[in-house]
Each structure stands twice: as structure tokens, then as C-alpha cells.
Design a protein around this motif. Structure first.
Motif, PDB file in Angstrom:
ATOM      1  N   LEU A  92      -5.618   2.184 -12.588  1.00 43.47           N
ATOM      2  CA  LEU A  92      -6.961   2.071 -12.008  1.00 43.47           C
ATOM      3  C   LEU A  92      -6.976   1.028 -10.902  1.00 43.47           C
ATOM      4  O   LEU A  92      -7.480   1.290  -9.802  1.00 43.47           O
ATOM      5  N   TRP A 114      -6.660   3.259   2.154  1.00 48.56           N
ATOM      6  CA  TRP A 114      -6.763   4.580   2.794  1.00 48.56           C
ATOM      7  C   TRP A 114      -7.899   4.598   3.811  1.00 48.56           C
ATOM      8  O   TRP A 114      -7.740   5.089   4.934  1.00 48.56           O
ATOM      9  N   PHE A 115      -9.040   4.044   3.402  1.00 50.12           N
ATOM     10  CA  PHE A 115     -10.186   4.076   4.311  1.00 50.12           C
ATOM     11  C   PHE A 115     -10.137   2.959   5.353  1.00 50.12           C
ATOM     12  O   PHE A 115     -10.750   3.091   6.412  1.00 50.12           O
ATOM     13  N   ALA A 128       1.702   4.868  -3.901  1.00 52.37           N
ATOM     14  CA  ALA A 128       2.051   6.283  -4.105  1.00 52.37           C
ATOM     15  C   ALA A 128       2.801   6.493  -5.420  1.00 52.37           C
ATOM     16  O   ALA A 128       2.635   7.528  -6.064  1.00 52.37           O
ATOM     17  N   HIS A 183      -5.432   1.720  -3.384  1.00 50.16           N
ATOM     18  CA  HIS A 183      -5.068   2.829  -2.474  1.00 50.16           C
ATOM     19  C   HIS A 183      -6.322   3.354  -1.765  1.00 50.16           C
ATOM     20  O   HIS A 183      -6.320   3.584  -0.553  1.00 50.16           O
ATOM     21  N   THR A 184      -7.417   3.529  -2.538  1.00 49.72           N
ATOM     22  CA  THR A 184      -8.673   3.999  -1.946  1.00 49.72           C
ATOM     23  C   THR A 184      -9.102   3.056  -0.823  1.00 49.72           C
ATOM     24  O   THR A 184      -9.429   3.495   0.289  1.00 49.72           O
ATOM     25  N   HIS A 197       0.824  -1.224   0.000  1.00 51.31           N
ATOM     26  CA  HIS A 197       0.000   0.000   0.000  1.00 51.31           C
ATOM     27  C   HIS A 197       0.852   1.266   0.000  1.00 51.31           C
ATOM     28  O   HIS A 197       0.429   2.291  -0.528  1.00 51.31           O
ATOM     29  N   GLU A 198       2.089   1.177   0.540  1.00 54.16           N
ATOM     30  CA  GLU A 198       2.981   2.340   0.430  1.00 54.16           C
ATOM     31  C   GLU A 198       3.379   2.579  -1.027  1.00 54.16           C
ATOM     32  O   GLU A 198       3.507   3.713  -1.469  1.00 54.16           O
ATOM     33  N   VAL A 244       0.160   6.784  -8.058  1.00 50.47           N
ATOM     34  CA  VAL A 244      -0.545   8.069  -7.940  1.00 50.47           C
ATOM     35  C   VAL A 244       0.323   9.173  -8.546  1.00 50.47           C
ATOM     36  O   VAL A 244      -0.162  10.027  -9.296  1.00 50.47           O
ATOM     37  N   ILE A 255      -4.700   2.304  -7.880  1.00 48.27           N
ATOM     38  CA  ILE A 255      -5.233   3.467  -7.164  1.00 48.27           C
ATOM     39  C   ILE A 255      -6.548   3.103  -6.463  1.00 48.27           C
ATOM     40  O   ILE A 255      -6.837   3.606  -5.380  1.00 48.27           O
ATOM     41  N   ALA A 256      -7.318   2.192  -7.063  1.00 49.29           N
ATOM     42  CA  ALA A 256      -8.512   1.702  -6.360  1.00 49.29           C
ATOM     43  C   ALA A 256      -8.100   0.966  -5.081  1.00 49.29           C
ATOM     44  O   ALA A 256      -8.765   1.084  -4.039  1.00 49.29           O
TER      45      ALA A 256
END
Lengths: 123, 131
Positions: B75, B85-86, B31, B81-82, B27-28, B34, B78-79
Motif C-alpha cells: 500500500l 506517476w502524476f 514496479a 507510485h501513484t 520510483h522505478e 506492483v 504503490i501509493a
């Protein structure tokens, strides 16, 4: 009592930019990639000419559109710079001033370029 | 100068030994993707500023199979990452107290993911209306 000479840390600024960019990319990243990188190029789902020159020029001249473009480019990069900089340590790179300059410097340079182009595009 | 070279245990690949850290490293690394996407957009903005021919050149470049393949990867990553993130947000946020009760982690994660879905649908609707 606070010491008069106590130096304030600049960490909250970078942390704040990281948080804002992380949130913005979490909320808008996937759909933006889909629109600009997949749907429009392939003519999928979305109307034809959704990103034509007149439309995008008008979008970039509109105050809301301008702010959105600026926020997306700048904050995405400040978020990524912060996260990449702090991850270097995990892979055994003891990040010094050089790594800091590359990470935050590229975010800063991109922010300046985006602001300049958006200003030149006019209102 | 000392000629001693004391043994220092190698930390190479420390994160591969524990699935929790493997996920952390993945997950790091989102970035990087992104940042790559933001640079694609920055180039697009610069081309827009250079006029219609330059902008159309950028649109043409986005139509190449290599670009589309890259964006499919963007896609997916980054999905992810979403999602992370939450999932992490209940830990990164200060406690939120509503009506004397702390908002639970499930509510924060679920609310964030729901917000991302709503934002995506609104953005698609806006693109539809623009035309």
C-alpha cells in the motif's frame, strides 16, 4: 517517400501497455491493496463477506467484473515488466534477449493464464 | 585475441551521488511491488477458478500476519507510485491545449491525484453496496 522495406517498430505497443498499466495501477492500485490485502483480511471497515466465494464468483462471471479483473492483472504486469526491463540497464545489467523473455514473457504467460481462468469461470 | 584490458570506469552506484537519481531509482523500483501484488491477485484468480475450498484457502492465506504486513508495504509503495506517476505526467503527456492555453503542470498533477482519490472512494462505496 517511405521506404517499402522499412520495418515498423514494436516499441509503441509495449510503451502503450506500460502507460495503460501505469495509469491503472496509479488510480486503482492503492485502494485495491487496501481492500483485498488489509481491510477484508482484518475485517476492517468493510462489510463482512465482501469477498466471499459466491460474491467473487458472481463478480468474475459478470462481464464488467471479468474485464476489470483481466485489465488489472494483465496491465499491472505489462507495466511492471516494461519498467523493470528498462531499469536493468541502470543497475549495470545489460539486458539482452534473456532478460526480455523473462520480463515480458512472465507478463505474457500471466495474461494467458488470467484469460483462460476467466473464460473457464463462464459468463 | 588481444590481452589488453583497458580501464573502464565503474558505474556502480552512480545513482547514489545525486538525490534526483535516488528518487528516480526508488520510483522505478515501485514496479517490483506492483508486479508482486498482481501475482497475488493472479493466484487468487486461479484459486477462484478451482472452486470454493481453494478460494477460502487463499482468503485464509491473506489473513496471515505476514501477508497483512506485506500488503501494508504494498500500500505504501504503490501509493508512492501513484504520487510519482502524476508528478511526472506533465512531462510524459503531450501538451494539452484548452481554450488556446496550455494546461499547466500543477493542474495535470493535481487533477491526476484528485482522480486517484475519487476512484478510491468510489471503489470503497461499491464494495459497501455489493453486500
Amino acid at each position: 517517400m517511405m521506404k517499402a522495406g522499412l520495418k515498423r517498430s514494436n516499441a509503441p505497443i509495449f510503451w502503450g501497455l506500460f502507460g495503460a498499466g501505469g495509469m491503472l495501477s496509479a488510480l486503482f492500485g492503492p485502494v485495491l491493496v487496501f481492500i483485498t490485502g488489509i481491510a477484508v483480511p482484518l475485517g476492517l471497515l468493510l462489510p463482512k463477506g465482501a469477498m466471499s466465494y459466491p460474491k467473487m464468483q458472481a463478480f468474475a462471471q459478470n462481464f464488467i467484473g471479468k474485464s476489470f479483473i483481466f485489465a488489472v492483472i494483465a496491465l499491472f504486469l505489462w507495466f511492471a515488466a516494461h519498467r523493470i526491463f528498462h531499469s536493468l540497464h541502470e543497475i549495470g545489467i545489460h539486458a539482452g534477449l534473456g532478460a526480455k523473455l523473462i520480463c515480458y514473457g512472465s507478463a505474457f504467460a500471466s495474461t494467458v493464464i488470467a484469460a483462460y481462468v476467466l473464460l473457464v469461470l463462464g459468463f | 585475441m588481444s590481452k589488453r584490458r583497458p580501464y573502464v570506469r565503474s558505474m556502480d552506484g552512480w545513482w547514489r551521488k545525486n538525490p534526483f537519481y535516488v528518487e528516480y531509482m526508488i520510483h522505478e523500483c515501485t514496479a517490483l511491488f506492483v508486479a508482486a501484488y498482481a501475482f497475488v491477485l493472479l493466484v487468487g484468480l486461479v484459486r477462484l477458478g478451482q472452486g470454493e475450498a481453494a478460494w477460502n484457502g487463499w482468503l485464509d492465506a491473506l489473513r496471515s500476519p505476514v501477508s497483512v504486513a506485506f500488503h501494508v508495504v504494498f500500500l505504501a509503495v504503490i501509493a508512492y507510485h501513484t504520487y510519482t506517476w502524476f508528478v511526472i505526467m506533465p512531462i510524459t503527456l503531450p501538451p494539452i491545449i484548452i481554450g488556446g492555453k496550455t494546461v499547466g503542470p500543477g493542474v495535470i498533477t493535481g487533477g491526476g491525484l484528485l482522480a486517484a482519490v475519487v476512484v478510491s472512494l468510489v471503489m470503497l462505496a461499491l464494495v459497501w453496496r455489493i453486500v
